[in-house]
Design an enzyme around this catalytic site. Structure first.
Site, PDB file in Angstrom:
ATOM      1  N   CYS A  77      44.445  70.242-100.101  1.00  0.00           N
ATOM      2  CA  CYS A  77      45.625  69.599 -99.502  1.00  0.00           C
ATOM      3  C   CYS A  77      46.298  68.644-100.487  1.00  0.00           C
ATOM      4  CB  CYS A  77      45.235  68.836 -98.240  1.00  0.00           C
ATOM      5  SG  CYS A  77      44.792  69.926 -96.890  1.00  0.00           S
ATOM      6  N   HIS A  78      45.516  67.721-101.061  1.00  0.00           N
ATOM      7  CA  HIS A  78      46.123  66.733-101.951  1.00  0.00           C
ATOM      8  C   HIS A  78      45.324  66.558-103.241  1.00  0.00           C
ATOM      9  CE1 HIS A  78      47.418  65.795 -97.814  1.00  0.00           C
ATOM     10  NE2 HIS A  78      48.594  65.743 -98.401  1.00  0.00           N
ATOM     11  N   GLY A  79      44.451  67.528-103.525  1.00  0.00           N
ATOM     12  CA  GLY A  79      43.790  67.546-104.820  1.00  0.00           C
ATOM     13  C   GLY A  79      42.699  66.512-105.028  1.00  0.00           C
TER      14      GLY A  79
END
Lengths: 274, 421, 190
Positions: free
Chosen positions: C154-156
């Site tokens: 999703c956001h690394g």
């Protein structure tokens, strides 16, 4: 006075009708009265006889469960009946439960307390097919699902009669039709669906004296076993019955006191209004 | 105290004053429920409006909470209700409150309705007030019927099937209307879903009509046991605290009876068959509606023609809309109507007889003195009397009856017997 | 009661003293009773929203560790959330232990995230501590991120072989649930 009389005459046919409430209905095809008995769970303060209910579960497990499901019950519920967690785990582990594993294959695993009671048949159609066309009813709610359920089941279990040994006079007393015939696979039970062509039950006599051996050595004649299994089924029909009655006593007592206080308040307030 | 009426209230709190200047809800409450001039001579029959209100709120609150755990699907509905009873914390209590609450709501409303009939509360200028009440009754019946379907037991299913099939009696379009109501070719999942949706919606519609009902009452003012209008402050009392405490006491007493059934006989009003899951392939031996529909069910069955029966049944409620004009007497209260008084009780008994007939199998008989009388005939006689009462008796009584002399005022009627005592 | 109401009548509106005192007491007592009753009536409605008995019955689960090869991981569902169970290789354990704990975003020793004597079993709740996505890296072939643990797409966020946050927006390490070893090959979570 004349008006009063006129009123009375006009009303007369109607007054006759409520009087008719009292004479008994002319009942057609009502069989013998259910056996009279008292159960521990009756009345506003009645509770479940735990020991009897546990014995009743043993009967269900060893006898009834061969045909009757109890789909609303889980093994964990048995802990409410006083069984230990270890005992419940053991009971649950005795059955194999269908499940799906991580890779989506159908497997069978030992049961867990959170599992529902294992059903004897996969579905109603299979249950009906295996039982001469009549699916054995689910017993989870049987006591609530029949009028006067506890006495009815108690009587039914003891209501089997050998049809061939009935005299003609007895048959007449049951109000059987002239062409009455007990089909193959049906059994005669004096409490089951009375009527000219009635009393035919698919279930063979499920319990007889001494059939189930209790660990605690309790009496295992038919009436005692019928009482035990009915106690278990009554508990299963409404597991919170005791909490309901307990709460009820408190709520009603509270409301009675509160009503008394409200009445006093009302009197005080109204004292200067008259 | 009564002399305070009409004065603008002086509120102590600055916050209340601030709000009230912009939105006068406090002034409104003060006028309509605080000092509202209420006839001083109410008996306890007048408390049943407030009791019905309490039951309506109870039904809505318990219903909202039940909906949090209920699943409106034919495969899960029955089990989800049982899960509420077995597994949800205190779910059994809330489910029993809702189930029995419906019966007690109807008990309160029926008493309220018969009270209105006896004391002529439907007469000028309260015709609309009365008609709004009949609308509430109709909405309650629709709501209760759909609610009874939701547990998806045998009675739920077959009750829904029988009642929706009534509409097939409508000429030409009957079958299409029934299919439309079902959303299919039988009572099935679409039916259950729409019934759940409407069962959730209609109570709020009822609340709306109740607001109108009360608003109409506050225009005309309450009727009272003498049926004569208040002539001045000596005839009335402020609603608070007099009727707040009186109705409050009545509510608590009513709740005692309600609690006794919820806790000690929760299945008294129910049918054992509804504890068996719905089976579309097997009809129970004896289908009966809930007790509050029984009189109407008896009217339905007493007419041999299908369409005629349906019309007679709906007409039995519809005729209530016309009651203000069918009763031609200028005297409101049955207390001063020597003949009406008797016929009122005959009518009450007639309704009970209809209910009793409706609760028995269609082919039942009773034996009196060795004679076998089919219940059907008793039902027909009672149905006849029901319509006779409204259509013939009430218009006629107003003409031929000579009412007793009315008291000079409400205060007179209250204070004179008290002095005599 | 009859006498006291008569007293109130005779005193009329100007009444003070004993009659009024008793009157006030009655009103306060009734009001208090009503308040208690209301509170008691509200309780079942609130309690009704707590987890039901059948939900609670599934609050703890037993998982068999048989068949999870070294280097493999499985995902099981617990209380509606995934739990990652990884059978770590000696290299992965070593990698987790060799880190300078004080320089981590959420400093925590690997030994504290596993149970003594069961160092090869890492059990974490598979919910990214950033915004609740499910990190990749459990099933074979999924990317495990730069630190060979898990990677949240999703956001690394990158997690290491101890489930600790190493790089990315997530503030905390993957949560270790309460669990016990029933025996060497079975754990009970919850």
């Amino acid at each position: 006075m004349r008006k009063l009389l006129a009123t009375g005459v006009l009303a007369l046919p109607l007054l006759a009708a409520p009087a008719a409430v009292f004479p008994a209905l002319a009942e057609a095809g009502h069989g013998p009265k259910l056996l009279d008995t008292r159960f521990s769970f009756e009345g506003p303060f009645g509770t479940i006889d735990r020991a009897a209910a546990q014995r009743g579960f043993q009967i269900y497990k060893e006898v009834c469960a061969a045909c009757h499901a109890m789909s609303l019950m889980s093994y964990r519920n048995l802990m409410d009946l006083g069984l230990s967690e270890a005992a419940v785990k053991g009971i649950a582990a005795e059955v194999q439960v269908e499940d799906v594993n991580d890779v989506g294959e159908k497997i069978e695993r030992p049961g867990k307390p959170s599992d529902r009671f294992k059903k004897p048949f996969p579905n109603d159609a299979a249950a009906a097919a295996a039982n001469g066309g009549a699916a054995p009813p689910d017993l989870s709610l049987i006591i609530k699902a029949r009028p006067n359920g506890a006495r009815y089941v108690f009587s039914l279990l003891q209501g089997y009669v050998d049809f061939d040994s009935l005299t003609d006079q007895q048959k007449a007393e049951f109000g059987l039709a002239k062409d009455y015939k007990l089909e193959e696979g049906k059994h005669f039970n004096i409490y089951f669906q009375p009527g000219e062509q009635g009393y035919k039950i698919g279930m063979a006599k499920p319990l007889s004296d001494g059939q189930v051996n209790y660990v605690d050595g309790s009496k295992n004649d038919l009436p005692s076993m019928a009482r035990d299994v009915v106690t278990f089924l009554a508990w299963a029909s409404e597991p919170h019955m005791e909490a309901r009655k307990r709460t009820g006593v408190r709520v009603v007592l509270f409301l009675l006191i509160f009503a008394g206080m409200m009445y006093a308040v009302k009197r005080k307030i109204w004292a200067d209004a008259h | 105290m009564a002399s305070m009426q009409g004065k603008p209230p002086a509120f102590n709190s600055a916050v209340v004053r601030w709000i009230d200047k912009r939105l006068p809800i406090f002034t409104f409450m003060h006028h309509e429920y605080g000092v509202f001039p209420t006839p001083r001579n109410f008996n306890y029959w007048w408390s049943f409006g407030g009791i019905a209100m309490v039951m309506l709120i109870t039904m809505i609150v318990t219903g909202i909470v039940l909906a949090m755990n209920y699943t409106p699907h034919v495969d899960y509905a029955f089990d989800s209700v049982e899960r509420i009873r077995r597994d949800v914390p205190q779910g059994w209590l809330i489910q029993y409150m809702h189930m029995n609450g419906a019966s007690f709501f109807f008990i309160a409303v029926f008493i309220h309705l018969f009270r209105g009939m006896y004391y002529g509360s439907y007469k000028n200028p309260r015709e609309l007030l009365w008609m709004l009440g009949v609308v509430i009754l109709l909405l309650m019946m629709a709501t209760a019927f759909m609610g009874y379907v939701l547990p998806w037991g045998q009675m739920s299913f077959w009750g829904a099937t029988v009642i929706t099939n009534l509409f097939s009696a409508i000429p030409v379009f009957g079958e299409d209307i029934v299919t439309f109501l079902w959303g299919g070719f039988s009572v099935d999942n679409p039916t259950l879903n729409r019934f759940f949706s409407l069962h959730y919606l209609l109570p709020f519609v009822i609340v709306g009509v109740v607001v109108l009902h009360i608003a109409a009452m506050h225009v005309a003012g309450s009727n009272n046991p003498t049926g004569i209008d208040p002539r001045g402050p000596q005839d009335t009392l402020p609603f608070s605290p007099y009727y707040v405490t009186k109705d409050g006491y009545a509510v608590v007493v009513f709740l005692i009876f309600y609690a006794i059934f919820v806790f000690f006989a929760p299945d008294f009003f129910g049918e054992p068959d509804n504890y068996t899951k719905a089976n579309p392939l097997q009809t129970p031996a004896h289908i009966v509606p809930e007790w509050y529909f029984l009189p109407f069910y008896a009217v339905l069955r007493s007419i041999p023609d299908k369409l005629g029966g349906v019309i007679a049944m709906f007409g039995a409620i519809g005729i209530l809309f016309l009651l203000p004009w069918l009763d031609t007497s200028r005297v409101r209260s049955g207390r001063f109507r020597p003949m009406f008084k008797w016929f009122f009780w005959v009518f009450v008994i007639d309704c009970l007889v209809l209910g009793w007939v409706g609760g028995n199998p269609a082919d039942a008989e009773i034996s009196i003195l060795g004679m076998h009388i089919p219940l059907l005939w008793i039902g027909r006689l009672a149905t006849f009397w029901y319509y006779f009462h409204f259509l013939i008796l009430l218009p006629l009584l107003g003409k031929i009856e000579r009412p007793l002399p009315l008291p000079a005022s409400i205060a007179d009627s209250v204070l004179k017997p008290a002095a005599a005592r | 009661m009859a006498s006291s109401s008569k007293a109130a009548t005779s005193e009329g509106g100007a009444g003070h003293g004993d009659g009024v005192g008793r009157r006030d007491f009655l009103f306060i007592a009734t009001g208090a009773t009503a308040a208690v009753g209301t509170a008691a009536a509200i309780w079942p409605f609130l309690n009704n929203m707590n987890p039901a008995a059948d939900t609670l019955a599934l609050a703890s689960i037993e998982v068999s560790l048989n068949g999870i090869e070294v280097g493999q991981a499985i995902k099981v569902s617990w209380r509606g959330k995934p739990v990652f169970i990884r059978h770590r290789t000696p290299e992965e354990i070593q990698a987790a232990r060799d880190v300078d704990v004080s320089r981590l975003p959420d400093p925590e020793d690997d030994a504290k995230r596993v149970q003594k004597g069961h160092d090869d079993w890492l059990i974490v709740v598979g919910v990214c501590t950033h915004l609740g996505c499910i990190p990749l890296g459990t099933a074979q072939g999924e990317t495990r991120g730069d630190y060979k643990g898990w990677f949240c797409p999703c956001h690394g966020s990158h997690y290491d072989t101890s489930g600790r946050i190493r790089r990315g927006p997530a503030p905390k390490n993957l949560e270790v649930p309460t669990y016990t070893f029933v025996n060497d090959t079975t754990i009970r979570i919850g």
